[in-house]
Scaffold this active site. Structure first.
Site, short mmCIF file in Angstrom:
data_model
loop_
_atom_site.label_atom_id
_atom_site.label_comp_id
_atom_site.label_asym_id
_atom_site.label_seq_id
_atom_site.Cartn_x
_atom_site.Cartn_y
_atom_site.Cartn_z
N ASN A 83 0.81 -1.21 0.00
CA ASN A 83 0.00 0.00 0.00
C ASN A 83 0.85 1.27 0.00
O ASN A 83 0.41 2.30 -0.53
CB ASN A 83 -0.91 -0.04 1.24
CG ASN A 83 -1.54 1.30 1.55
OD1 ASN A 83 -2.45 1.74 0.86
ND2 ASN A 83 -1.03 1.98 2.57
N TYR A 149 3.07 9.95 -12.02
CA TYR A 149 2.26 9.17 -11.04
C TYR A 149 1.45 8.10 -11.78
O TYR A 149 1.45 6.93 -11.38
CB TYR A 149 1.34 10.10 -10.23
CG TYR A 149 0.49 9.32 -9.25
CD1 TYR A 149 1.07 8.68 -8.15
CD2 TYR A 149 -0.90 9.19 -9.42
CE1 TYR A 149 0.30 7.93 -7.25
CE2 TYR A 149 -1.68 8.46 -8.53
CZ TYR A 149 -1.07 7.82 -7.44
OH TYR A 149 -1.84 7.08 -6.56
P1 NDP Z 1 -1.52 8.61 2.65
O1 NDP Z 1 -0.56 9.70 2.29
O2 NDP Z 1 -2.56 8.90 3.67
O3 NDP Z 1 -0.71 7.29 3.09
C1 NDP Z 1 0.43 6.88 2.39
C2 NDP Z 1 1.18 5.87 3.25
O4 NDP Z 1 2.34 5.44 2.52
C3 NDP Z 1 1.65 6.47 4.55
O5 NDP Z 1 1.43 5.55 5.60
C4 NDP Z 1 3.15 6.66 4.35
O6 NDP Z 1 3.85 6.45 5.57
C5 NDP Z 1 3.45 5.52 3.38
N1 NDP Z 1 4.68 5.78 2.64
C6 NDP Z 1 4.92 6.74 1.72
N2 NDP Z 1 6.20 6.68 1.32
C7 NDP Z 1 6.77 5.64 1.99
C8 NDP Z 1 8.07 5.09 2.02
N3 NDP Z 1 9.06 5.58 1.26
N4 NDP Z 1 8.31 4.04 2.84
C9 NDP Z 1 7.32 3.53 3.61
N5 NDP Z 1 6.07 4.01 3.63
C10 NDP Z 1 5.82 5.07 2.83
O7 NDP Z 1 -2.19 8.18 1.27
P2 NDP Z 1 -3.21 6.98 0.89
O8 NDP Z 1 -3.60 6.22 2.07
O9 NDP Z 1 -4.25 7.60 0.05
O10 NDP Z 1 -2.25 6.13 -0.07
C11 NDP Z 1 -2.08 4.74 0.06
C12 NDP Z 1 -1.93 4.14 -1.34
O11 NDP Z 1 -3.15 4.31 -2.04
C13 NDP Z 1 -0.85 4.77 -2.18
O12 NDP Z 1 -0.17 3.75 -2.88
C14 NDP Z 1 -1.64 5.65 -3.15
O13 NDP Z 1 -0.95 5.86 -4.35
C15 NDP Z 1 -2.87 4.82 -3.34
N6 NDP Z 1 -4.06 5.51 -3.83
C16 NDP Z 1 -4.57 6.59 -3.17
C17 NDP Z 1 -5.71 7.20 -3.64
C18 NDP Z 1 -6.29 8.43 -3.02
O14 NDP Z 1 -7.10 9.12 -3.68
N7 NDP Z 1 -5.95 8.75 -1.77
C19 NDP Z 1 -6.42 6.68 -4.83
C20 NDP Z 1 -5.78 5.56 -5.44
C21 NDP Z 1 -4.66 4.99 -4.95
P3 NDP Z 1 5.08 7.32 6.11
O15 NDP Z 1 4.95 8.70 5.53
O16 NDP Z 1 4.92 7.27 7.59
O17 NDP Z 1 6.26 6.56 5.63
C1 8X3 Z 2 -5.02 8.69 -6.56
C2 8X3 Z 2 -6.25 8.99 -7.35
O1 8X3 Z 2 -7.14 10.20 -9.42
O2 8X3 Z 2 -5.75 11.46 -7.87
O3 8X3 Z 2 -4.35 7.57 -7.03
O4 8X3 Z 2 -4.77 9.82 -9.28
S1 8X3 Z 2 -5.94 10.17 -8.54
#
Ligand code: NDP
Ligand code: 8X3
Length: 248
Positions: A83, A149
């Site tokens: 994730n 991205y």
């Molecule tokens: P958040 O920013 O709330 O969470 C992201 C998480 O990833 C955090 O826990 C962060 O932890 C961790 N992270 C980022 N970089 C690193 C790293 N280098 N090493 C370890 N952990 C890392 O965002 P989301 O919960 O929304 O994102 C989770 C996933 O869902 C991502 O892959 C994102 O691309 C994907 N996603 C999100 C969407 C959205 O609209 N929010 C839609 C589609 C997909 P920490 O900073 O403590 O390391």
């Molecule tokens: C995150 C959703 O539409 O901003 O992955 O790319 S979008």
């Protein structure tokens, strides 16, 4: 013994919501992220056994070291939830910041590969396991200023398909979950801490929340052994495709 899930990026958003839901369902949890204090706070409130790993998934040696050094009672990982990920910046390709590009590629593609490669040998040896890859609607569709991205998430989509072929004989399940807009810290990170700009992304419609995605994850990992969900696209009702949102 109850099943064990390793969740990367458990300190926020979708990862944190997944930890909370899986804990309620009795999963033992290994929680990984860079912000260890957040993981410790979270673990205090989870009704399950947890193990915390402070980990930057971009750090290849740290990833392999962390998995190799797991105490014996935590070495049996049933489910890996890839994730951890982020968007950094949002510009046309001619104006993109190359540091942003490298952060996204190193985290979303290389980090996912490192942790998968580190966890898989034990799954292969046991002949069981499940990898859940968090992609995005950005994996499926191009949108303006999404260039790098979108490309990293398209790579996750393709890796999901290819690793499923490779792991078929073992047999290890492989699933991708592709969400549309989820209100998390995602946009704050994308806009480098600009909370006002981030808030606007979710204005005027009901976005998904982390729990909506966590419920999809729980569904796929609780299917019987002969059922694999290859791919789920989960969207807010108000969002048709990337960038097409009906706002009131
Ligand atoms: P958040 O920013 O709330 O969470 C992201 C998480 O990833 C955090 O826990 C962060 O932890 C961790 N992270 C980022 N970089 C690193 C790293 N280098 N090493 C370890 N952990 C890392 O965002 P989301 O919960 O929304 O994102 C989770 C996933 O869902 C991502 O892959 C994102 O691309 C994907 N996603 C999100 C969407 C959205 O609209 N929010 C839609 C589609 C997909 P920490 O900073 O403590 O390391
Ligand atoms: C995150 C959703 O539409 O901003 O992955 O790319 S979008």
């Amino acid at each position: 013994m109850n099943k064990t899930a390793l969740i990367t990026g458990a300190s926020s958003g979708i990862g944190m919501a997944t930890a909370i839901l899986l804990a309620k369902e009795g999963y033992r949890l290994i929680l990984a992220a860079r912000r260890e204090d957040r993981l410790q706070q979270l673990a205090k409130h989870l009704p399950t056994e947890t193990m915390i790993i402070k980990l930057d998934v971009r750090d290849r040696a740290a990833v392999f070291g962390a998995i190799q050094n797991l105490p014996s009672e935590w070495k049996h990982i049933d489910v890996l939830i890839n994730n951890a990920g982020l968007a950094s910046g949002m510009s046309t390709i001619d104006k993109g910041d190359i540091d942003d590009w490298e952060i996204m590629i190193d985290t979303n593609i290389k980090g996912l590969l490192y942790i998968t490669r580190a966890v898989l040998p034990a799954m292969v040896e046991r002949g069981s396991g499940h990898i859940v890859n968090i992609g995005s609607i950005a994996a499926k569709e191009a949108y303006a200023n999404g260039n790098v991205y979108c490309s990293t998430k398209a790579a996750v989509d393709m890796l999901n398909k290819t690793m499923r072929i490779d792991l078929l004989p073992h047999p290890i399940k492989v699933t991708a979950i592709h969400p549309g807009a989820v209100e998390t810290e995602f946009s704050i990170v994308r806009f480098h801490g600009d909370e006002e700009r981030a808030k606007k992304v979710y204005l005027g419609f009901e976005s998904l929340v982390g729990t909506d995605v966590a419920e999809a994850i729980l569904f796929v990992i609780n299917r019987p052994p002969h059922v694999n969900i290859n791919d789920i696209v989960i969207m807010p009702t108000a969002q048709a495709v990337a960038g097409v949102i009906h706002r009131k």
